[in-house]
Design a protein around this motif. Structure first.
Motif, PDB file in Angstrom:
ATOM      1  N   TRP A  15       1.111  -3.532   2.208  1.00  0.00           N
ATOM      2  CA  TRP A  15       0.621  -2.338   1.513  1.00  0.00           C
ATOM      3  C   TRP A  15      -0.542  -2.666   0.587  1.00  0.00           C
ATOM      4  CZ3 TRP A  15       1.774   1.977   3.691  1.00  0.00           C
ATOM      5  CH2 TRP A  15       2.976   2.113   4.372  1.00  0.00           C
ATOM      6  N   SER A  53      -4.115  -0.800   1.098  1.00  0.00           N
ATOM      7  CA  SER A  53      -4.732  -0.012   0.025  1.00  0.00           C
ATOM      8  C   SER A  53      -6.224  -0.279  -0.090  1.00  0.00           C
ATOM      9  CB  SER A  53      -4.032  -0.306  -1.309  1.00  0.00           C
ATOM     10  OG  SER A  53      -4.336  -1.613  -1.775  1.00  0.00           O
ATOM     11  N   ASN A 100      -7.731   3.515  -0.787  1.00  0.00           N
ATOM     12  CA  ASN A 100      -6.903   4.544  -1.416  1.00  0.00           C
ATOM     13  C   ASN A 100      -5.709   3.867  -2.066  1.00  0.00           C
ATOM     14  OD1 ASN A 100      -5.324   6.769  -2.153  1.00  0.00           O
ATOM     15  ND2 ASN A 100      -5.893   7.917  -0.327  1.00  0.00           N
ATOM     16  N   ARG A 101      -5.867   3.473  -3.326  1.00  0.00           N
ATOM     17  CA  ARG A 101      -4.827   2.700  -3.994  1.00  0.00           C
ATOM     18  C   ARG A 101      -3.642   3.558  -4.424  1.00  0.00           C
ATOM     19  NH1 ARG A 101     -10.176   1.780  -4.157  1.00  0.00           N
ATOM     20  NH2 ARG A 101     -10.798  -0.395  -4.145  1.00  0.00           N
ATOM     21  N   VAL A 152      -1.153   4.763  -1.746  1.00  0.00           N
ATOM     22  CA  VAL A 152      -0.123   3.788  -1.383  1.00  0.00           C
ATOM     23  C   VAL A 152       0.943   3.714  -2.468  1.00  0.00           C
ATOM     24  CG1 VAL A 152       0.314   1.345  -0.912  1.00  0.00           C
ATOM     25  CG2 VAL A 152      -1.707   2.467   0.067  1.00  0.00           C
ATOM     26  N   VAL A 156       4.117  -2.379  -5.026  1.00  0.00           N
ATOM     27  CA  VAL A 156       2.685  -2.121  -5.236  1.00  0.00           C
ATOM     28  C   VAL A 156       2.174  -2.679  -6.561  1.00  0.00           C
ATOM     29  CG1 VAL A 156       2.710  -0.070  -3.764  1.00  0.00           C
ATOM     30  CG2 VAL A 156       3.226   0.173  -6.213  1.00  0.00           C
ATOM     31  N   ILE A 209      -1.342  -3.991  -6.593  1.00  0.00           N
ATOM     32  CA  ILE A 209      -2.355  -2.932  -6.529  1.00  0.00           C
ATOM     33  C   ILE A 209      -2.644  -2.376  -7.917  1.00  0.00           C
ATOM     34  CG2 ILE A 209      -2.891  -0.651  -5.579  1.00  0.00           C
ATOM     35  CD1 ILE A 209      -1.063  -1.316  -3.222  1.00  0.00           C
TER      36      ILE A 209
END
Length: 518
Positions: free
Chosen positions: A352, A356, A361-362, A365, A405, A408
């Motif tokens: 993931w 991202s 598109n952070r 996710v 995540v 991210i």
């Protein structure tokens, strides 16, 4: 190369096109200033070779250090399966209090540790932290009861507190904004792999129970603490201060990189994010700079998200081994059964994080990870007690192994800071918000609610729904901020842009040419 126009939001870099390179020149005291060259050019192949070299030299060692952190921070879970609580005459609530003390101390140490790290350099401060916490970790083998348990939990939190933001700051010296998330996923991948390795280590070490009159968990704390101390000592000699300061007696008199490679490293970093040349890597923050960083309200949405996004996973994971014991699995089986969840978590983390950046598109996710958790928590809250242990175990594996995540969001915090000082403080504040959530997570499951934790899981359902709404609002906020600046920037002529860059007092992410990642 008179134009810094390679920096485009769609490519993930920090600044919009249109400004001349002279307005992005690093300060004279910047450690890589002697390698700055706005006319330098290089091929993609050369850059890829350098990135691979950094991965081997820097990222891999950082992962090893995180392994050491998590080994000493997380082996309390394995110790629980060896009757730590009953041996120390503690109950679940007292364990919760101990974990709360740990997280409060961990939280309080974040920002002071970052200030020390910025002054001394992460390459100096991180090894000092590692050796110090290893000593405390070893001392846990002499625990006698509630007081000593609380004391060691507090000391571990104080010493370990700043490690993660210190490492994030250190990695930002070597990697571009688009490269950082996947390296951070490797970083947290080491944390997850530690859970797997520690489960196997515990499977063997805990069998020493009774040897020389010690319980197995005492051997666990002692032996794993010695291992992390050795890694900390080695890190003192291994870590270089920056890409242009790798020469030493231990690393070689000529250093790790050629002059050509240093030129590429310095200029690719500064062209990606010129704000990294605003400070020297041994330059501390004065009170004015600290206050400016603390009051950067554009990062507040990320701090708010850090406070809640992982509450559900952290709560379930913290009690995984205890829950498995309550389902009828023995000590050694409970430790081994944590491995599938850890491996699923590792795979999801890397995939993931990569996706991202791939789709740019952070927060999309980040939103998915909450959608993943919602039906699982609902199931845990309503599943009948008559259901078999393996059915509940399957839900626990999917919940603990959710789309992780963290890398991210950490990368977004670093990227959206827009300056070294804000990156230094922002990384600490975000991690503080995550540790604050850990305090809450340590108290959601209560003694009178076990073993099914119905009330606790209903609380987690509400938190997950709140997270979904919050993430949508945060993405909309950063999109609005970028759109507002784009309208102004595009309406300006080239001369107006140069005049703005020459005369503006705006700094970091407050500049009109700065764009937020989302």
């Amino acid at each position: 190369m008179a134009d810094i126009g390679i920096a485009k939001q769609l490519e993930g870099e920090a600044f919009a096109s249109g400004g001349q390179a002279r307005y992005y020149e690093p300060i004279d005291s910047y450690e890589g200033k002697h390698r700055w060259d706005p006319e330098a050019e290089w091929s993609d192949k050369e850059e890829q070779h350098i990135v691979r070299k950094l991965d081997v030299r820097i990222c891999s060692w950082v992962c090893l250090m995180f392994f050491a952190l998590q080994l000493d921070r997380g082996n309390i879970a394995q110790a629980l399966t060896d009757n730590l609580l009953s041996d120390l005459r503690l109950d679940t609530n007292q364990y919760n209090y101990g974990q709360t003390i740990f997280y409060i101390c961990f939280l309080c140490a974040e920002l002071p540790s970052q200030m020390i790290s910025k002054k001394l350099g992460p390459d100096n401060w991180i090894p000092i932290q590692m050796v110090s916490w290893s000593i405390v970790a070893i001392c846990q083998c002499r625990l006698t009861g509630q007081s000593s348990f609380y004391a060691t939990r507090g000391l571990l939190g104080l010493i370990e507190g700043g490690f993660i933001p210190d490492v994030i700051l250190y990695l930002s010296y070597f990697y571009k904004s688009k490269e950082l998330p996947i390296r951070l996923s490797f970083f947290w991948g080491a944390y997850i792999l530690t859970q797997v390795v520690s489960a196997f280590l515990a499977f063997g070490i805990l069998r020493l129970r009774g040897h020389n009159g010690w319980e197995g968990w005492r051997w666990l704390f002692a032996l794993e603490g010695i291992l992390t101390a050795l890694i900390g000592i080695a890190s003192w000699y291994y870590l270089p201060p920056s890409p242009t300061q790798t020469a030493s007696r231990f690393r070689g008199k000529s250093g790790w990189f050629t002059e050509r490679e240093e030129i590429i490293m310095v200029n690719r970093i500064l062209r990606d994010d010129p704000s990294k040349g605003d400070m020297h890597n041994r330059q501390g923050l004065n009170l004015k700079l600290l206050w400016q960083a603390l009051t950067d309200w554009d990062l507040f949405p990320v701090y708010l998200l850090g406070f809640t996004w992982t509450l559900h996973n952290h709560t379930i994971q913290s009690y995984l081994t205890l829950t498995l014991r309550s389902l009828g699995f023995d000590t050694f089986t409970s430790n081994l059964l944590t491995i599938p969840a850890s491996m699923l978590l590792l795979l999801q983390l890397i995939f993931w994080t990569w996706l991202s950046e791939r789709i740019n598109n952070r927060f999309g996710v980040v939103l998915f990870c909450q959608i993943w958790m919602l039906p699982l928590i609902v199931s845990l809250a309503v599943i009948p007690a008559s259901y078999g242990a393996w059915a509940r175990y399957a839900l626990l594996v999917l919940a603990v192994g959710f789309p992780y995540v963290h890398a991210i969001i950490v990368a977004i915090t670093s990227r959206n800071a827009g300056s070294v000082r804000t990156r230094t403080v922002g990384s600490a504040l975000y991690n503080m918000s995550v540790q604050a959530s850990s305090i809450i997570a340590s108290n959601i499951y209560q003694e009178n609610d076990k073993p099914l934790y119905r009330k606790g899981n209903r609380v987690l359902i509400g938190i997950t729904i709140y997270n979904i709404v919050l993430i949508v609002l945060i993405k909309c906020y950063y999109m609005w901020r970028n759109s507002s600046r784009d309208k102004i920037w595009r309406a300006m002529s080239d001369d107006e842009k140069q005049h703005y860059l020459e005369t503006t007092k705006d700094e970091g992410n407050k500049r009109l040419d700065f764009r937020f990642a989302h």
